[in-house]
Design a protein around this motif. Structure first.
Motif, PDB file in Angstrom:
ATOM      1  N   TRP A 122      62.230  67.343  82.709  1.00 53.36           N
ATOM      2  CA  TRP A 122      60.988  66.778  83.249  1.00 53.36           C
ATOM      3  C   TRP A 122      61.266  65.860  84.442  1.00 53.36           C
ATOM      4  N   PHE A 147      56.046  63.511  76.334  1.00 54.12           N
ATOM      5  CA  PHE A 147      56.639  64.715  76.909  1.00 54.12           C
ATOM      6  C   PHE A 147      57.805  65.261  76.096  1.00 54.12           C
ATOM      7  N   MET A 167      51.074  69.974  82.970  1.00 57.82           N
ATOM      8  CA  MET A 167      51.236  68.812  82.076  1.00 57.82           C
ATOM      9  C   MET A 167      50.221  68.875  80.935  1.00 57.82           C
TER      10      MET A 167
END
Ligand SMILES: N[C@@H](CCC(=O)N[C@@H](CS)C(=O)NCC(=O)O)C(=O)O
Length: 202
Positions: free
Chosen positions: A101, A155, A145
């Motif tokens: 990420w 996340f 996202m």
């Protein structure tokens, strides 16, 4: 910073920059004392000889450690400050997902959302003069996202990590550029803002 420890870290940052705020968020979260040197990009404080001696790339954020060593690149700085703390997963694979990420943020998210926001809000470039692919790239990043957050609250690994901190920095500014946060992204932004004790911008 509210601490009785003397600062050993100097952060050169521009308060309007998400990249710089990432470093501030991590230092605050971890209770690391620091001196913040406001370094305005718009006022070209990143172009002085003194600043270029610190970072020849002419970019903030930059940190100077107590022993004089200097580090740039927001995500490298966050990783250095947070090494061995609870905001980096201990599991090898989860940590690799966090890196995934962080790299995506720099290549596909920041380069769209931070750029659109800077050109819209600070350079006041009219919509018709904006690079046509910029807004669709922002929307695609936000949708990606949103879809990731369908199954989770954070996340990676259901914990606040550097992935969330890196991504929230510019995502929470996206509405300033006229972007609408998808519902799960908006909820996640609030969650991370609460975790980091930040005001809700949305
Ligand atoms: N990849 C770098 C990007 C740094 C960056 O673009 N900094 C901007 C402010 S957000 C800057 O200093 N711009 C001045 C310039 O490039 O001249 C990071 O994550 O630190």
């Amino acid at each position: 910073m509210m601490t009785d420890q003397a600062p050993t870290l100097t952060i050169y940052g521009d308060s309007i920059s998400g990249n710089c705020l990432k470093v501030k968020f991590v230092a605050d979260r971890l209770g690391i004392p620091y001196d913040w040197i406001e370094t305005s990009v718009l006022q070209q404080r990143t172009r002085t000889a003194e600043f270029l001696a610190l970072n020849p790339a002419g970019q903030v954020p930059v940190v100077k450690l107590a022993d004089g060593r200097v580090l740039s690149q927001s995500n490298a700085i966050m990783l250095y400050l947070a090494d061995g703390t609870k905001i980096i997963p201990t599991d090898d694979f989860a940590r690799a997902q966090m890196y995934q990420w962080l790299f995506w943020e720099q290549y596909s998210h920041e380069t769209a959302i931070a750029v659109l926001r800077f050109r819209t809000v600070y350079l006041k470039i009219p919509v018709e003069q904006m690079e046509p692919s910029l807004r669709p790239r922002c929307i695609a990043a936000l949708e990606l996202m949103d879809s990731h957050l369908a199954q989770r609250h954070y996340f990676v690994d259901e914990m606040l990590s550097l992935a969330d901190i890196a991504l929230v920095a510019y995502t929470r500014f996206a509405p300033e550029a006229g972007l609408v946060l998808p519902p799960r992204v908006a909820q996640w932004v609030h969650r991370v803002e609460d975790d980091l004790k930040l005001e809700h911008l949305g």
